[in-house]
Design a protein around this motif. Structure first.
Motif, PDB file in Angstrom:
ATOM      1  N   GLN A   1      51.721  30.095  17.650  1.00 23.59           N
ATOM      2  CA  GLN A   1      52.462  29.186  18.522  1.00 23.59           C
ATOM      3  C   GLN A   1      51.546  28.508  19.545  1.00 23.59           C
ATOM      4  OE1 GLN A   1      55.924  28.785  17.956  1.00 23.59           O
ATOM      5  NE2 GLN A   1      55.445  26.931  19.088  1.00 23.59           N
ATOM      6  N   VAL A   2      50.634  29.264  20.142  1.00 18.43           N
ATOM      7  CA  VAL A   2      49.727  28.686  21.146  1.00 18.43           C
ATOM      8  C   VAL A   2      48.822  27.637  20.515  1.00 18.43           C
ATOM      9  CG1 VAL A   2      47.876  29.189  22.767  1.00 18.43           C
ATOM     10  CG2 VAL A   2      49.793  30.765  22.545  1.00 18.43           C
ATOM     11  N   LEU A   3      48.261  27.937  19.336  1.00 20.25           N
ATOM     12  CA  LEU A   3      47.399  26.972  18.649  1.00 20.25           C
ATOM     13  C   LEU A   3      48.170  25.708  18.308  1.00 20.25           C
ATOM     14  CD1 LEU A   3      44.743  26.205  17.223  1.00 20.25           C
ATOM     15  CD2 LEU A   3      45.574  27.428  15.190  1.00 20.25           C
ATOM     16  N   ALA A   4      49.406  25.869  17.820  1.00 22.61           N
ATOM     17  CA  ALA A   4      50.204  24.695  17.461  1.00 22.61           C
ATOM     18  C   ALA A   4      50.505  23.846  18.687  1.00 22.61           C
ATOM     19  CB  ALA A   4      51.501  25.147  16.786  1.00 22.61           C
ATOM     20  N   GLU A   5      50.871  24.440  19.798  1.00 18.20           N
ATOM     21  CA  GLU A   5      51.187  23.668  21.002  1.00 18.20           C
ATOM     22  C   GLU A   5      49.955  22.952  21.539  1.00 18.20           C
ATOM     23  OE1 GLU A   5      52.870  26.441  23.709  1.00 18.20           O
ATOM     24  OE2 GLU A   5      54.805  26.596  22.653  1.00 18.20           O
ATOM     25  N   SER A   6      48.790  23.594  21.403  1.00 19.08           N
ATOM     26  CA  SER A   6      47.572  22.947  21.896  1.00 19.08           C
ATOM     27  C   SER A   6      47.223  21.701  21.101  1.00 19.08           C
ATOM     28  CB  SER A   6      46.411  23.939  21.856  1.00 19.08           C
ATOM     29  OG  SER A   6      46.071  24.263  20.518  1.00 19.08           O
ATOM     30  N   ARG A   7      47.704  21.601  19.888  1.00 21.98           N
ATOM     31  CA  ARG A   7      47.415  20.430  19.045  1.00 21.98           C
ATOM     32  C   ARG A   7      48.627  19.520  18.897  1.00 21.98           C
ATOM     33  NH1 ARG A   7      42.581  21.397  15.981  1.00 21.98           N
ATOM     34  NH2 ARG A   7      43.224  19.730  14.564  1.00 21.98           N
ATOM     35  N   GLY A   8      49.678  19.803  19.642  1.00 16.40           N
ATOM     36  CA  GLY A   8      50.858  18.939  19.591  1.00 16.40           C
ATOM     37  C   GLY A   8      51.664  19.102  18.323  1.00 16.40           C
ATOM     38  N   ILE A   9      51.713  20.312  17.760  1.00 23.16           N
ATOM     39  CA  ILE A   9      52.422  20.577  16.502  1.00 23.16           C
ATOM     40  C   ILE A   9      53.673  21.385  16.796  1.00 23.16           C
ATOM     41  CG2 ILE A   9      52.279  21.604  14.201  1.00 23.16           C
ATOM     42  CD1 ILE A   9      50.450  19.208  14.607  1.00 23.16           C
ATOM     43  N   ASP A  10      54.782  20.946  16.225  1.00 16.52           N
ATOM     44  CA  ASP A  10      56.038  21.676  16.340  1.00 16.52           C
ATOM     45  C   ASP A  10      56.099  22.693  15.197  1.00 16.52           C
ATOM     46  OD1 ASP A  10      58.572  22.613  16.720  1.00 16.52           O
ATOM     47  OD2 ASP A  10      59.583  20.816  15.967  1.00 16.52           O
ATOM     48  N   LEU A  11      55.798  23.947  15.530  1.00 18.05           N
ATOM     49  CA  LEU A  11      55.762  25.016  14.532  1.00 18.05           C
ATOM     50  C   LEU A  11      57.033  25.852  14.643  1.00 18.05           C
ATOM     51  CD1 LEU A  11      54.308  26.817  12.414  1.00 18.05           C
ATOM     52  CD2 LEU A  11      53.286  28.043  14.344  1.00 18.05           C
ATOM     53  N   GLY A  12      57.693  26.080  13.515  1.00 19.62           N
ATOM     54  CA  GLY A  12      58.912  26.870  13.563  1.00 19.62           C
ATOM     55  C   GLY A  12      59.283  27.421  12.202  1.00 19.62           C
ATOM     56  N   LEU A  13      60.248  28.322  12.225  1.00 21.68           N
ATOM     57  CA  LEU A  13      60.781  28.935  11.004  1.00 21.68           C
ATOM     58  C   LEU A  13      62.082  28.240  10.668  1.00 21.68           C
ATOM     59  CD1 LEU A  13      60.594  31.230   8.865  1.00 21.68           C
ATOM     60  CD2 LEU A  13      61.914  32.654  10.443  1.00 21.68           C
ATOM     61  N   GLU A  14      62.062  27.495   9.571  1.00 26.93           N
ATOM     62  CA  GLU A  14      63.269  26.774   9.204  1.00 26.93           C
ATOM     63  C   GLU A  14      64.333  27.746   8.708  1.00 26.93           C
ATOM     64  OE1 GLU A  14      62.488  24.063   6.095  1.00 26.93           O
ATOM     65  OE2 GLU A  14      61.650  25.556   4.733  1.00 26.93           O
ATOM     66  N   LYS A  15      65.541  27.272   8.629  1.00 27.34           N
ATOM     67  CA  LYS A  15      66.652  28.115   8.247  1.00 27.34           C
ATOM     68  C   LYS A  15      66.365  28.763   6.902  1.00 27.34           C
ATOM     69  CE  LYS A  15      71.670  28.142   7.689  1.00 27.34           C
ATOM     70  NZ  LYS A  15      72.910  27.336   7.700  1.00 27.34           N
ATOM     71  N   SER A  16      66.437  30.099   6.869  1.00 28.76           N
ATOM     72  CA  SER A  16      66.102  30.836   5.649  1.00 28.76           C
ATOM     73  C   SER A  16      67.074  31.987   5.479  1.00 28.76           C
ATOM     74  CB  SER A  16      64.662  31.377   5.736  1.00 28.76           C
ATOM     75  OG  SER A  16      64.538  32.278   6.823  1.00 28.76           O
ATOM     76  N   VAL A  17      66.847  32.765   4.418  1.00 26.27           N
ATOM     77  CA  VAL A  17      67.693  33.915   4.145  1.00 26.27           C
ATOM     78  C   VAL A  17      67.460  34.984   5.212  1.00 26.27           C
ATOM     79  CG1 VAL A  17      67.783  33.498   1.669  1.00 26.27           C
ATOM     80  CG2 VAL A  17      65.922  34.866   2.616  1.00 26.27           C
ATOM     81  N   ALA A  18      68.403  35.893   5.335  1.00 25.23           N
ATOM     82  CA  ALA A  18      68.272  36.944   6.341  1.00 25.23           C
ATOM     83  C   ALA A  18      67.159  37.924   5.987  1.00 25.23           C
ATOM     84  CB  ALA A  18      69.602  37.680   6.490  1.00 25.23           C
ATOM     85  N   SER A  19      66.948  38.119   4.681  1.00 27.28           N
ATOM     86  CA  SER A  19      65.925  39.069   4.257  1.00 27.28           C
ATOM     87  C   SER A  19      65.436  38.673   2.863  1.00 27.28           C
ATOM     88  CB  SER A  19      66.481  40.495   4.234  1.00 27.28           C
ATOM     89  OG  SER A  19      65.533  41.395   3.730  1.00 27.28           O
ATOM     90  N   ALA A  20      64.122  38.808   2.676  1.00 31.27           N
ATOM     91  CA  ALA A  20      63.518  38.507   1.369  1.00 31.27           C
ATOM     92  C   ALA A  20      62.545  39.629   1.020  1.00 31.27           C
ATOM     93  CB  ALA A  20      62.812  37.163   1.391  1.00 31.27           C
TER      94      ALA A  20
END
Length: 435
Positions: free
Chosen positions: A304-323
């Protein structure tokens, strides 16, 4: 003590032959006993019948009998009084039932044949011990030649087994005479059928060792080539520090040196990771049941820190509860980290990187999607090669990130695919086998 194949074979074969001989001896004894019983019963009956024509009226009229005769002749009156006995055997019973019978006495078992002649009963008896001795002697005469031949058979078996094992000795000498780098397959010509599976397995081992050795040589050559540039840069930057005429130039040179050290450290770390994840490396962690969703959340938190430092929106898109999947958690965390770092590094800011986890056709699916420039289709296979970097890329790197991803995926029987993403960049999909 190491067991000997030759000794084991000889002992087993001789033991089998001995058991067979003993079984044959027992069978011969049983057949001989039946034959002896038949012959002696015939003699008992013939002796008794031979007295029928004489019709003796008294013991004096009976023929004299040799004391050494194996048979005992007795004559009784109808009321059971004994008139005559060729031998004195007090243990023999009185007149038996007409015909053949076997009785137990204090002297052992007796075979008796009784017949009624006029007013008298004549019975002829013989100890069964004599029959057993005769049958045993006949069986022993049959078995003794085989027992005498056992030493000869042992020598012949020793010689024959030695001829059979000579092929193994030849193969052993051939393998021993080879150098450590001579990994050509062994010749199967003239090898016995029983030894061919061993030679085939050994040739397969040599082949895998040759492939592994070639891969190690290529890896060492590539690593040496890749490390030459950052090390040369470090030497140059150290020289610039020495030649700096003022503090401002020295500060710039030191900053360049630090960046060079960071890049060299990153390359070394990637090389160690790749070496550890190779099939013949040190990655020996047992496969366990893990949750890919949990690993994806950890990857978002770690970067998250690396992504914010480069202006990148990093996230976990909607997925299954468990895989759930079977794998090495540390190795899969490295796989996801390399995919996310590559996506962040090559995506211009402001941009977006999404991690997704899904279940498709019963198989866990991990995806990393970015809004970067992507990779042309003609280069997508080459990016998995070690130290390969696109010519258009301005980002510093070792060219090992996707190579590490491929090695870890192969170790988990997973399939890595590159495609276009809905964000306009690249989508990397890792499809795991179902549990």
């Amino acid at each position: 003590m190491t067991p000997s194949i030759r000794r084991q074979l000889i002992v087993a074969l001789l033991a089998t032959i001995a058991v067979a001989v003993l079984a044959a001896a027992y069978g011969s004894y049983r057949l001989a006993r039946a034959e002896v019983d038949s012959v002696f019963d015939y003699h008992l009956k013939q002796i008794a019948l031979s007295l029928r024509d004489h019709a003796p009226q008294s013991a004096a009229q009976l023929p004299a009998v040799d004391d050494q005769l194996d048979f005992v002749i007795q004559v009784f009156t109808r009321d059971g009084s004994r008139l005559y006995a060729s031998h004195q055997h007090a243990s023999l019973p009185g007149p038996a039932q007409p015909g053949f019978s076997t009785v137990d006495t204090d002297d052992g078992r007796w075979r008796i044949y009784a017949i009624q002649l006029a007013d008298q009963i004549v019975q002829v008896a013989q100890p069964t011990r004599l029959r057993k001795e005769a049958a045993a002697a006949a069986a022993l005469r049959t078995v003794i030649p085989f027992l005498a031949l056992l030493p000869v058979l042992g020598a012949l078996i020793w010689w024959t087994v030695g001829i059979g094992l000579a092929q193994l000795d030849r193969i052993a000498r051939e393998v021993k005479s080879r150098s450590a780098t001579e990994l050509e397959p062994l010749n199967l010509d003239g090898v016995p059928v029983e030894a061919q599976p061993l030679i085939v397995a050994l040739n397969d081992l040599l082949k895998r060792h040759r492939v592994s050795l070639d891969a190690q040589r290529a890896f060492i050559a590539d690593a040496a080539h890749e490390m030459r540039t950052p090390l040369t840069a470090l030497q140059l930057q150290a020289t610039l520090i020495e030649r700096a005429g003022n503090d401002a130039d020295r500060i710039i040179a030191v900053a360049d040196l630090k960046r060079g050290l960071i890049r060299a450290s990153h390359v070394v770390q990637q090389l160690l990771t790749l070496a550890r994840e190779e099939p013949d490396g040190d990655a020996s962690q047992a496969m366990t049941r893990i949750d890919l969703v949990g690993l994806a959340r950890m990857a978002v938190a770690d970067h998250q820190v690396l992504a914010e430092s480069r202006g990148i929106d990093l996230g976990l898109e909607k997925s299954v509860a468990s895989a759930p999947a079977n794998g090495d958690a540390a190795a899969l965390r490295t796989l996801i980290a390399n995919l996310v770092e590559n996506a962040i590094r090559y995506t211009p800011g402001p941009g977006r990187v999404d991690i997704g986890v899904a279940i498709e056709d019963g198989q866990p699916l991990l995806t990393v999607t970015d809004s970067g420039p992507g990779i042309p289709e003609d280069e997508r296979e080459r990016v998995f090669n070690r130290f390969y970097r696109r010519a258009e890329s301005a980002e510093p790197g070792s060219g090992l990130g996707l190579a590490i991803v491929k090695v870890i995926a192969d170790r988990h029987d997973a399939k890595v695919e590159l495609g276009d993403s809905l964000l306009g960049g690249l989508q990397v999909s890792v499809r795991f086998p179902p549990i």
